[in-house]
Motif scaffolding. Structure first.
Motif, PDB file in Angstrom:
ATOM      1  N   PHE A  91     -11.926  -0.956   6.915  1.00 52.18           N
ATOM      2  CA  PHE A  91     -11.139   0.272   7.039  1.00 52.18           C
ATOM      3  C   PHE A  91     -10.722   0.781   5.651  1.00 52.18           C
ATOM      4  O   PHE A  91     -10.927   1.954   5.320  1.00 52.18           O
ATOM      5  CB  PHE A  91      -9.886   0.016   7.888  1.00 52.18           C
ATOM      6  CG  PHE A  91      -8.886   1.138   7.847  1.00 52.18           C
ATOM      7  CD1 PHE A  91      -9.050   2.269   8.634  1.00 52.18           C
ATOM      8  CD2 PHE A  91      -7.778   1.071   7.009  1.00 52.18           C
ATOM      9  CE1 PHE A  91      -8.127   3.309   8.586  1.00 52.18           C
ATOM     10  CE2 PHE A  91      -6.844   2.095   6.961  1.00 52.18           C
ATOM     11  CZ  PHE A  91      -7.016   3.226   7.750  1.00 52.18           C
ATOM     12  N   TRP A  92     -10.144  -0.103   4.837  1.00 55.32           N
ATOM     13  CA  TRP A  92      -9.714   0.312   3.503  1.00 55.32           C
ATOM     14  C   TRP A  92     -10.901   0.684   2.632  1.00 55.32           C
ATOM     15  O   TRP A  92     -10.879   1.710   1.940  1.00 55.32           O
ATOM     16  CB  TRP A  92      -8.904  -0.799   2.827  1.00 55.32           C
ATOM     17  CG  TRP A  92      -7.516  -0.946   3.371  1.00 55.32           C
ATOM     18  CD1 TRP A  92      -7.053  -1.938   4.196  1.00 55.32           C
ATOM     19  CD2 TRP A  92      -6.405  -0.067   3.153  1.00 55.32           C
ATOM     20  NE1 TRP A  92      -5.722  -1.733   4.489  1.00 55.32           N
ATOM     21  CE2 TRP A  92      -5.297  -0.596   3.869  1.00 55.32           C
ATOM     22  CE3 TRP A  92      -6.229   1.110   2.429  1.00 55.32           C
ATOM     23  CZ2 TRP A  92      -4.044   0.007   3.872  1.00 55.32           C
ATOM     24  CZ3 TRP A  92      -4.977   1.716   2.424  1.00 55.32           C
ATOM     25  CH2 TRP A  92      -3.906   1.177   3.140  1.00 55.32           C
ATOM     26  N   ALA A 146     -10.552   4.751   4.627  1.00 54.90           N
ATOM     27  CA  ALA A 146      -9.387   5.149   3.830  1.00 54.90           C
ATOM     28  C   ALA A 146      -9.804   5.698   2.471  1.00 54.90           C
ATOM     29  O   ALA A 146      -9.318   6.753   2.038  1.00 54.90           O
ATOM     30  CB  ALA A 146      -8.439   3.962   3.653  1.00 54.90           C
ATOM     31  N   ASP A 193      -3.169   3.090  12.419  1.00 54.65           N
ATOM     32  CA  ASP A 193      -4.639   3.096  12.416  1.00 54.65           C
ATOM     33  C   ASP A 193      -5.230   1.883  11.696  1.00 54.65           C
ATOM     34  O   ASP A 193      -6.432   1.626  11.815  1.00 54.65           O
ATOM     35  CB  ASP A 193      -5.172   4.368  11.738  1.00 54.65           C
ATOM     36  CG  ASP A 193      -4.845   5.639  12.517  1.00 54.65           C
ATOM     37  OD1 ASP A 193      -4.853   5.570  13.761  1.00 54.65           O
ATOM     38  OD2 ASP A 193      -4.584   6.673  11.878  1.00 54.65           O
ATOM     39  N   ILE A 194      -4.408   1.166  10.940  1.00 57.62           N
ATOM     40  CA  ILE A 194      -4.915   0.028  10.168  1.00 57.62           C
ATOM     41  C   ILE A 194      -5.259  -1.110  11.125  1.00 57.62           C
ATOM     42  O   ILE A 194      -4.395  -1.570  11.880  1.00 57.62           O
ATOM     43  CB  ILE A 194      -3.879  -0.452   9.138  1.00 57.62           C
ATOM     44  CG1 ILE A 194      -3.487   0.683   8.188  1.00 57.62           C
ATOM     45  CG2 ILE A 194      -4.423  -1.632   8.338  1.00 57.62           C
ATOM     46  CD1 ILE A 194      -2.331   0.339   7.248  1.00 57.62           C
ATOM     47  N   LEU A 201      -2.350   6.949   2.194  1.00 60.31           N
ATOM     48  CA  LEU A 201      -2.982   6.711   3.496  1.00 60.31           C
ATOM     49  C   LEU A 201      -2.914   7.970   4.356  1.00 60.31           C
ATOM     50  O   LEU A 201      -3.910   8.351   4.999  1.00 60.31           O
ATOM     51  CB  LEU A 201      -2.285   5.544   4.199  1.00 60.31           C
ATOM     52  CG  LEU A 201      -2.874   5.086   5.528  1.00 60.31           C
ATOM     53  CD1 LEU A 201      -4.270   4.509   5.332  1.00 60.31           C
ATOM     54  CD2 LEU A 201      -1.952   4.062   6.193  1.00 60.31           C
ATOM     55  N   TYR A 236       0.831  -1.202   0.000  1.00 61.51           N
ATOM     56  CA  TYR A 236       0.000   0.000   0.000  1.00 61.51           C
ATOM     57  C   TYR A 236       0.865   1.251   0.000  1.00 61.51           C
ATOM     58  O   TYR A 236       2.042   1.211   0.372  1.00 61.51           O
ATOM     59  CB  TYR A 236      -0.982   0.001   1.188  1.00 61.51           C
ATOM     60  CG  TYR A 236      -0.361  -0.049   2.565  1.00 61.51           C
ATOM     61  CD1 TYR A 236       0.062   1.110   3.219  1.00 61.51           C
ATOM     62  CD2 TYR A 236      -0.222  -1.266   3.240  1.00 61.51           C
ATOM     63  CE1 TYR A 236       0.607   1.056   4.497  1.00 61.51           C
ATOM     64  CE2 TYR A 236       0.315  -1.331   4.507  1.00 61.51           C
ATOM     65  CZ  TYR A 236       0.739  -0.160   5.141  1.00 61.51           C
ATOM     66  OH  TYR A 236       1.287  -0.212   6.398  1.00 61.51           O
ATOM     67  N   SER A 250      -9.811   2.100  -3.249  1.00 60.36           N
ATOM     68  CA  SER A 250      -8.888   1.760  -2.163  1.00 60.36           C
ATOM     69  C   SER A 250      -8.260   0.386  -2.312  1.00 60.36           C
ATOM     70  O   SER A 250      -7.096   0.188  -1.947  1.00 60.36           O
ATOM     71  CB  SER A 250      -9.599   1.855  -0.812  1.00 60.36           C
ATOM     72  OG  SER A 250     -10.781   1.071  -0.799  1.00 60.36           O
ATOM     73  N   GLU A 256      -0.256   4.505   9.667  1.00 55.29           N
ATOM     74  CA  GLU A 256      -0.197   3.045   9.530  1.00 55.29           C
ATOM     75  C   GLU A 256      -0.717   2.343  10.779  1.00 55.29           C
ATOM     76  O   GLU A 256      -1.319   1.280  10.697  1.00 55.29           O
ATOM     77  CB  GLU A 256       1.236   2.601   9.225  1.00 55.29           C
ATOM     78  CG  GLU A 256       1.699   2.969   7.820  1.00 55.29           C
ATOM     79  CD  GLU A 256       3.073   2.415   7.511  1.00 55.29           C
ATOM     80  OE1 GLU A 256       3.137   1.280   6.972  1.00 55.29           O
ATOM     81  OE2 GLU A 256       4.071   3.086   7.814  1.00 55.29           O
ATOM     82  N   TYR A 282     -10.227  -4.822   9.072  1.00 54.67           N
ATOM     83  CA  TYR A 282      -9.167  -4.445   8.130  1.00 54.67           C
ATOM     84  C   TYR A 282      -9.751  -4.048   6.785  1.00 54.67           C
ATOM     85  O   TYR A 282      -9.482  -2.964   6.269  1.00 54.67           O
ATOM     86  CB  TYR A 282      -8.197  -5.622   7.972  1.00 54.67           C
ATOM     87  CG  TYR A 282      -7.036  -5.365   7.029  1.00 54.67           C
ATOM     88  CD1 TYR A 282      -5.842  -4.848   7.502  1.00 54.67           C
ATOM     89  CD2 TYR A 282      -7.123  -5.682   5.673  1.00 54.67           C
ATOM     90  CE1 TYR A 282      -4.762  -4.639   6.652  1.00 54.67           C
ATOM     91  CE2 TYR A 282      -6.059  -5.477   4.817  1.00 54.67           C
ATOM     92  CZ  TYR A 282      -4.878  -4.953   5.311  1.00 54.67           C
ATOM     93  OH  TYR A 282      -3.823  -4.737   4.455  1.00 54.67           O
TER      94      TYR A 282
END
Length: 453
Positions: free
Chosen positions: A174-175, A179, A163-164, A154, A149, A193, A161, A171
């Motif tokens: 989130f993306w 994100a 925050d992932i 991000l 990534y 994303s 990072e 996971y």
């Protein structure tokens, strides 16, 4: 006078025959980077100097390697040695089953202790003619699945990072949610994303799908190669996998064009920053920028940007924890070469394979790929090359945690299913044809039983 002429002719013919140089015909997959091809050239030159044998080396793209070998085999003039990046996925098991390959146990068995775990399993194949398993291929390098990534994308989305999330659903949510929304709002660009390969003509798509399947602990065959697809638990896991894999495109965070992607397309989308992250079966995405940073044909500012991309802006990572909360165990693809049973120069072919497998020849070849391929030997994996680079260290950690083999190592007919890509077809049924995951899985299971039952 006639006697002298006759004697001279006989002597000339004898010298011509005696002076004819022994040759070895080798087919090999063209390297991804110049350093790979250079290492192979140096290996060949050293072998020629040592043996006096002329190596007739032909290089083919990964897409050409199987058709070229099959055509030569069908014509009755196979090369003495053939190596292909996709032989393991597509043909080695079938060739072994049909009795087309030379048994290499005399080479590989004495080396057994030198190999990493879950390596020789891919070369240990069943020959239906001989009614036995043996080492019918030689391993050269390995690969597994990674995530890459853009750190700067991000950050522009408003996240660090750290925050992932680490757990499976959180996971991907989130993306797909925070994100993507954050980046679109900050940049005004309609990017996506998650770059999930879904093309039927893509090996990336089936490798990614099977990794998702592993996350759901789905086991399609037992150790003897017998199918387990009639198990309700297996069907439930496959439905969850198909649903999960199709989810990102349905939610609008994987590009709609992903259903037609071939292997290079997620790389290209990543490099162009039209996606924030993707899963890929090598770290070729990051390594592309390392190669560019050392390319003297590029402008200084282009090399500087490539260096920054590799060292600062791109991250390599493993997958999140599985849905059950346990760490992922990755499947290892072992890239193999073969010697055909009816090759003309099997003696020298075996010498060449033994020579290629020596550390001083194999290590430069594997490392010439800049981390795209992982070693098959313990000595190769122990080198600082794999622990002193941030991208390669992640790869090293993934392999060091233990891996599992592909289904085709136990039932070669799964190479047919991989070639057909029943995995991507099931996803496309949901995404394009609007089938339910259950219906798509029913079709997939029926085909698996038809082919591999």
């Amino acid at each position: 006078m006639l006697k002298k002429l006759f004697a001279a002719a006989v002597l000339g013919a004898f010298c011509s025959v005696a002076g004819a140089q022994e040759t070895l015909v080798v087919y090999w997959t063209k390297g991804f980077y110049p350093a790979e091809d250079k290492a192979l050239d140096e290996m060949v030159a050293k072998f020629e100097k040592k043996t006096g044998v002329k190596v007739e080396l032909s290089r083919y793209s990964p897409q050409e390697s199987v058709p070229k070998a099959v055509a030569a085999l069908d014509s009755g003039t196979p090369p003495d040695v053939a190596y292909g990046d996709v032989f393991d996925f597509q043909v080695a098991g079938k060739w072994a089953y049909e009795g087309q390959l030379e048994d290499l146990s005399d080479i590989l068995t004495p080396m057994k202790a030198a190999f990493l775990p879950i390596t020789l399993e891919t070369a240990y194949l069943y020959n239906a003619k001989a009614k036995k398993r043996a080492y019918y291929a030689f391993p050269m390098k390995r690969q597994t699945m990674h995530i890459q990534y853009w750190k700067d994308m991000l950050a522009e989305a408003g996240f660090k990072e750290s925050d992932i999330p680490k757990t499976w659903n959180a996971y991907w949510d989130f993306w797909c949610g925070k994100a993507q929304a954050g980046y679109r709002k900050a940049s005004g660009k309609r990017i996506y994303s998650i770059g999930s390969p879904m093309g039927v003509d893509s090996s990336d798509s089936f490798y990614s799908f099977l990794t998702y399947m592993d996350a759901y602990n789905v086991k399609l065959v037992d150790d003897s190669g017998k199918l387990l697809v009639d198990s309700p638990a297996v069907k439930k896991g496959l439905v969850a996998t198909v649903k999960d894999y199709a989810h990102t495109i349905e939610k609008g965070c994987t590009p709609p064009s992903a259903v037609n992607w071939k292997d290079p397309d997620n790389n290209v989308s990543f490099h162009n920053k039209t996606i924030m992250m993707t899963h890929n079966a090598t770290i070729s995405i990051a390594s592309k920028w390392l190669d560019d940073s050392n390319n003297d044909k590029l402008k200084p500012e282009e090399r500087a940007q490539a260096k920054k991309n590799y060292q600062e802006l791109i991250a390599t990572a493993g997958f999140p924890l599985k849905p059950d909360g346990k760490p992922m165990v990755y499947r290892s693809a072992v890239k193999v070469g073969v010697i055909f049973a009816n090759a003309k120069n099997k003696k020298r072919a075996k010498e060449f394979v033994q020579f290629a497998m020596q550390d001083e020849n194999l290590t430069p070849y594997v490392e010439g790929a800049l981390g795209r391929w992982y070693p098959v030997t313990k000595s190769g994996a122990a080198r600082p090359f794999w622990t002193e680079d941030p991208h390669r260290k992640i790869v090293h950690n993934q392999f060091s945690a233990g891996t599992v083999p592909f289904e085709f190592t136990k039932n070669y007919k799964f190479t047919i299913l991989n070639n057909e890509n029943v995995w991507a077809k099931a996803v496309n049924r949901v995404v394009t044809d609007k089938w339910t995951p259950e219906k798509a899985v029913d079709e997939m299971i029926a085909r698996i039983k038809q082919v591999a039952g």
